[in-house]
Design a protein around this motif. Structure first.
Motif, PDB file in Angstrom:
ATOM      1  N   PRO A 142       0.897  -1.359  -0.046  1.00 51.74           N
ATOM      2  CA  PRO A 142       0.092  -0.080  -0.181  1.00 51.74           C
ATOM      3  C   PRO A 142       0.847   1.151   0.060  1.00 51.74           C
ATOM      4  O   PRO A 142       0.554   2.271  -0.641  1.00 51.74           O
ATOM      5  N   ARG A 143       1.937   1.278   0.718  1.00 50.82           N
ATOM      6  CA  ARG A 143       2.877   2.531   0.629  1.00 50.82           C
ATOM      7  C   ARG A 143       3.413   2.751  -0.748  1.00 50.82           C
ATOM      8  O   ARG A 143       3.858   4.083  -1.008  1.00 50.82           O
ATOM      9  N   ASP A 144       3.656   1.744  -1.653  1.00 53.27           N
ATOM     10  CA  ASP A 144       4.118   1.956  -3.068  1.00 53.27           C
ATOM     11  C   ASP A 144       2.948   2.888  -3.692  1.00 53.27           C
ATOM     12  O   ASP A 144       3.649   3.728  -4.462  1.00 53.27           O
ATOM     13  N   TYR A 145       1.577   2.483  -3.443  1.00 53.61           N
ATOM     14  CA  TYR A 145       0.925   3.457  -4.144  1.00 53.61           C
ATOM     15  C   TYR A 145       0.884   4.749  -3.668  1.00 53.61           C
ATOM     16  O   TYR A 145       0.996   5.607  -4.505  1.00 53.61           O
ATOM     17  N   LEU A 146       1.194   5.190  -2.396  1.00 48.76           N
ATOM     18  CA  LEU A 146       1.111   6.425  -1.801  1.00 48.76           C
ATOM     19  C   LEU A 146       2.555   7.289  -2.418  1.00 48.76           C
ATOM     20  O   LEU A 146       2.519   8.392  -2.583  1.00 48.76           O
ATOM     21  N   ARG A 147       3.712   6.426  -2.292  1.00 49.50           N
ATOM     22  CA  ARG A 147       5.009   6.823  -2.815  1.00 49.50           C
ATOM     23  C   ARG A 147       5.065   7.239  -4.362  1.00 49.50           C
ATOM     24  O   ARG A 147       5.589   8.500  -4.487  1.00 49.50           O
ATOM     25  N   VAL A 148       4.389   6.558  -5.022  1.00 46.21           N
ATOM     26  CA  VAL A 148       4.370   6.873  -6.404  1.00 46.21           C
ATOM     27  C   VAL A 148       3.121   7.519  -6.839  1.00 46.21           C
ATOM     28  O   VAL A 148       3.297   8.487  -7.760  1.00 46.21           O
ATOM     29  N   GLY A 149       2.147   7.501  -6.199  1.00 44.63           N
ATOM     30  CA  GLY A 149       0.809   8.173  -6.497  1.00 44.63           C
ATOM     31  C   GLY A 149       0.645   9.438  -6.144  1.00 44.63           C
ATOM     32  O   GLY A 149       0.192  10.320  -6.887  1.00 44.63           O
ATOM     33  N   LEU A 150       1.357   9.771  -5.064  1.00 43.85           N
ATOM     34  CA  LEU A 150       1.477  11.255  -4.593  1.00 43.85           C
ATOM     35  C   LEU A 150       1.984  12.324  -5.658  1.00 43.85           C
ATOM     36  O   LEU A 150       1.244  13.107  -5.899  1.00 43.85           O
ATOM     37  N   PRO A 151       3.039  12.218  -6.141  1.00 44.80           N
ATOM     38  CA  PRO A 151       3.413  13.028  -6.892  1.00 44.80           C
ATOM     39  C   PRO A 151       2.491  13.090  -8.370  1.00 44.80           C
ATOM     40  O   PRO A 151       2.211  14.278  -8.868  1.00 44.80           O
ATOM     41  N   ILE A 152       2.110  11.849  -8.756  1.00 39.72           N
ATOM     42  CA  ILE A 152       1.136  11.811  -9.743  1.00 39.72           C
ATOM     43  C   ILE A 152      -0.227  12.523  -9.622  1.00 39.72           C
ATOM     44  O   ILE A 152      -0.623  13.294 -10.470  1.00 39.72           O
ATOM     45  N   ALA A 153      -0.787  12.342  -8.533  1.00 37.18           N
ATOM     46  CA  ALA A 153      -1.733  13.026  -7.966  1.00 37.18           C
ATOM     47  C   ALA A 153      -1.761  14.510  -7.717  1.00 37.18           C
ATOM     48  O   ALA A 153      -2.661  15.354  -8.250  1.00 37.18           O
ATOM     49  N   THR A 154      -0.730  14.974  -7.358  1.00 36.11           N
ATOM     50  CA  THR A 154      -0.235  16.179  -7.226  1.00 36.11           C
ATOM     51  C   THR A 154      -0.173  17.070  -8.554  1.00 36.11           C
ATOM     52  O   THR A 154      -0.659  18.127  -8.917  1.00 36.11           O
ATOM     53  N   LEU A 155       0.541  16.317  -9.507  1.00 34.81           N
ATOM     54  CA  LEU A 155       0.577  16.918 -10.847  1.00 34.81           C
ATOM     55  C   LEU A 155      -0.513  17.014 -11.526  1.00 34.81           C
ATOM     56  O   LEU A 155      -0.963  18.067 -12.227  1.00 34.81           O
ATOM     57  N   VAL A 156      -1.591  15.985 -11.534  1.00 35.49           N
ATOM     58  CA  VAL A 156      -2.852  15.857 -12.175  1.00 35.49           C
ATOM     59  C   VAL A 156      -3.684  16.831 -11.601  1.00 35.49           C
ATOM     60  O   VAL A 156      -4.515  17.491 -12.191  1.00 35.49           O
ATOM     61  N   SER A 157      -3.818  16.926 -10.013  1.00 34.58           N
ATOM     62  CA  SER A 157      -4.681  18.057  -9.620  1.00 34.58           C
ATOM     63  C   SER A 157      -3.966  19.561  -9.785  1.00 34.58           C
ATOM     64  O   SER A 157      -5.090  20.100 -10.236  1.00 34.58           O
ATOM     65  N   THR A 158      -2.932  19.720  -9.766  1.00 35.06           N
ATOM     66  CA  THR A 158      -2.542  21.064 -10.371  1.00 35.06           C
ATOM     67  C   THR A 158      -3.017  21.344 -11.588  1.00 35.06           C
ATOM     68  O   THR A 158      -3.513  22.365 -11.938  1.00 35.06           O
ATOM     69  N   THR A 159      -2.694  20.465 -12.515  1.00 35.89           N
ATOM     70  CA  THR A 159      -3.359  20.688 -13.841  1.00 35.89           C
ATOM     71  C   THR A 159      -4.866  20.977 -14.065  1.00 35.89           C
ATOM     72  O   THR A 159      -5.134  21.789 -14.856  1.00 35.89           O
ATOM     73  N   ALA A 160      -5.359  19.984 -13.382  1.00 37.72           N
ATOM     74  CA  ALA A 160      -6.858  20.112 -13.305  1.00 37.72           C
ATOM     75  C   ALA A 160      -7.207  21.394 -12.774  1.00 37.72           C
ATOM     76  O   ALA A 160      -8.336  22.231 -13.452  1.00 37.72           O
ATOM     77  N   ILE A 161      -6.875  21.926 -11.731  1.00 36.65           N
ATOM     78  CA  ILE A 161      -7.233  23.113 -11.007  1.00 36.65           C
ATOM     79  C   ILE A 161      -6.911  24.410 -12.008  1.00 36.65           C
ATOM     80  O   ILE A 161      -7.443  25.401 -12.010  1.00 36.65           O
ATOM     81  N   ILE A 162      -5.809  24.206 -12.860  1.00 36.42           N
ATOM     82  CA  ILE A 162      -5.291  25.351 -13.605  1.00 36.42           C
ATOM     83  C   ILE A 162      -6.428  25.141 -14.744  1.00 36.42           C
ATOM     84  O   ILE A 162      -6.765  26.445 -15.204  1.00 36.42           O
ATOM     85  N   LEU A 163      -6.686  24.395 -15.491  1.00 38.45           N
ATOM     86  CA  LEU A 163      -7.382  24.064 -16.729  1.00 38.45           C
ATOM     87  C   LEU A 163      -8.992  24.026 -16.524  1.00 38.45           C
ATOM     88  O   LEU A 163      -9.523  24.683 -17.622  1.00 38.45           O
ATOM     89  N   ILE A 164      -9.491  23.521 -15.385  1.00 39.15           N
ATOM     90  CA  ILE A 164     -10.878  23.379 -15.381  1.00 39.15           C
ATOM     91  C   ILE A 164     -11.699  24.974 -15.274  1.00 39.15           C
ATOM     92  O   ILE A 164     -12.359  25.076 -16.369  1.00 39.15           O
ATOM     93  N   PRO A 165     -11.118  25.875 -14.681  1.00 42.37           N
ATOM     94  CA  PRO A 165     -11.598  27.456 -14.950  1.00 42.37           C
ATOM     95  C   PRO A 165     -11.193  28.021 -16.174  1.00 42.37           C
ATOM     96  O   PRO A 165     -12.158  28.747 -16.808  1.00 42.37           O
ATOM     97  N   TRP A 166     -10.435  27.306 -16.934  1.00 40.72           N
ATOM     98  CA  TRP A 166      -9.857  28.127 -18.229  1.00 40.72           C
ATOM     99  C   TRP A 166     -11.021  27.442 -19.371  1.00 40.72           C
ATOM    100  O   TRP A 166     -11.327  28.246 -20.169  1.00 40.72           O
ATOM    101  N   ILE A 167     -11.219  26.186 -19.300  1.00 36.83           N
ATOM    102  CA  ILE A 167     -12.130  25.616 -20.107  1.00 36.83           C
ATOM    103  C   ILE A 167     -13.632  25.718 -19.895  1.00 36.83           C
ATOM    104  O   ILE A 167     -14.253  25.963 -20.701  1.00 36.83           O
ATOM    105  N   TRP A 168     -13.955  25.735 -18.489  1.00 34.36           N
ATOM    106  CA  TRP A 168     -15.411  25.862 -18.063  1.00 34.36           C
ATOM    107  C   TRP A 168     -15.250  27.150 -16.983  1.00 34.36           C
ATOM    108  O   TRP A 168     -15.254  26.852 -15.968  1.00 34.36           O
ATOM    109  N   PRO A 169     -15.467  28.388 -17.444  1.00 37.69           N
ATOM    110  CA  PRO A 169     -15.539  29.436 -16.601  1.00 37.69           C
ATOM    111  C   PRO A 169     -16.356  29.519 -15.539  1.00 37.69           C
ATOM    112  O   PRO A 169     -17.563  28.899 -15.688  1.00 37.69           O
ATOM    113  N   PHE A 170     -16.400  30.047 -14.409  1.00 37.54           N
ATOM    114  CA  PHE A 170     -17.262  30.155 -13.531  1.00 37.54           C
ATOM    115  C   PHE A 170     -18.284  31.063 -13.664  1.00 37.54           C
ATOM    116  O   PHE A 170     -19.390  31.353 -13.121  1.00 37.54           O
TER     117      PHE A 170
END
Length: 170
Positions: A142-170
Motif C-alpha cells: 500500500p505504501r508503494d501506491y502512496l509513494r508513487v501516486g502522490l506526485p502523480i496525484a499532485t501533478l494531475v490535481s494542479t493541472t486540473a485546477i489550472i485548466l478547469i476554470p479556463w475551459i469551463w469558466p465560473f
C-alpha cells in the motif's frame, strides 16, 4: 445503460453467454455501493443537507471560486480513495451544485472537478479495481501506491485546477 442491458440479454438469448456466467460477472458489492450512494445523494439533496453543507463550505472558505474548486476537488479525490468513483460522484454532485448556487457560480467547473478527481485514483490500492488487481502479482505494498501516486496525484490535481476554470469558466 439500456443498450448494455439489451446486449447482455441478447448474448444470453443467443447462448453466447450462459446465465451462470452473466450472474458471476456482476459485482454485487459495487452495485450495492452505487445504489446506496444514489440514495444518499438524493437524500442529501432533498433533505436540504447538501445546501446546509454548501453554505458552511462557502462561509468557511469565502466565495473565492478557485478555493471552492480546490476544496471540492480534494474532497472528491480523498473520497474516491475509499469508495468507488461512481459513488463519490453521486454523493458529491448535489453538494457541488449547492456550493455553486451558494456562491452564485456556474456549477460546471465544480462538477468537472468531481468527475476528474473521482476518476483518478493513484494513492491507494483500494481506490480503483485495477490498482488492487496489480497489487498482488506486482508485489506492491500500500505504501508503494502512496509513494508513487502522490506526485502523480499532485501533478494531475494542479493541472486540473489550472485548466478547469479556463475551459469551463465560473
Amino acid at each position: 445503460a439500456i443498450v448494455g442491458i439489451c446486449i447482455a440479454g441478447l448474448m444470453i438469448a443467443t447462448r453466447c453467454l450462459s446465465v451462470a456466467d452473466a450472474r458471476a460477472s456482476l459485482n454485487l458489492q459495487v452495485l450495492l455501493t452505487i445504489v446506496g450512494a444514489l440514495g444518499l445523494g438524493k437524500a442529501l439533496e432533498q433533505s436540504g443537507a447538501a445546501g446546509s453543507i454548501a453554505e458552511l463550505i462557502v462561509n468557511a472558505v469565502g466565495g473565492n471560486p478557485i478555493v471552492l474548486l480546490i476544496v471540492i476537488y480534494i474532497l472528491a479525490m480523498l473520497f474516491t480513495e475509499m469508495i468507488t468513483n461512481n459513488a463519490v460522484a453521486t454523493i458529491l454532485l448535489p453538494l457541488a451544485i449547492s456550493v455553486a448556487a451558494s456562491a452564485q457560480l456556474n456549477p460546471r467547473p465544480l462538477v468537472m472537478a468531481i468527475a476528474l478527481a473521482a476518476s483518478l485514483s493513484f494513492l491507494t490500492p483500494i481506490g480503483y479495481q485495477t490498482n488492487l488487481m496489480v497489487m498482488g502479482p506486482g508485489g506492491y505494498r500500500p505504501r508503494d501506491y502512496l509513494r508513487v501516486g502522490l506526485p502523480i496525484a499532485t501533478l494531475v490535481s494542479t493541472t486540473a485546477i489550472i485548466l478547469i476554470p479556463w475551459i469551463w469558466p465560473f
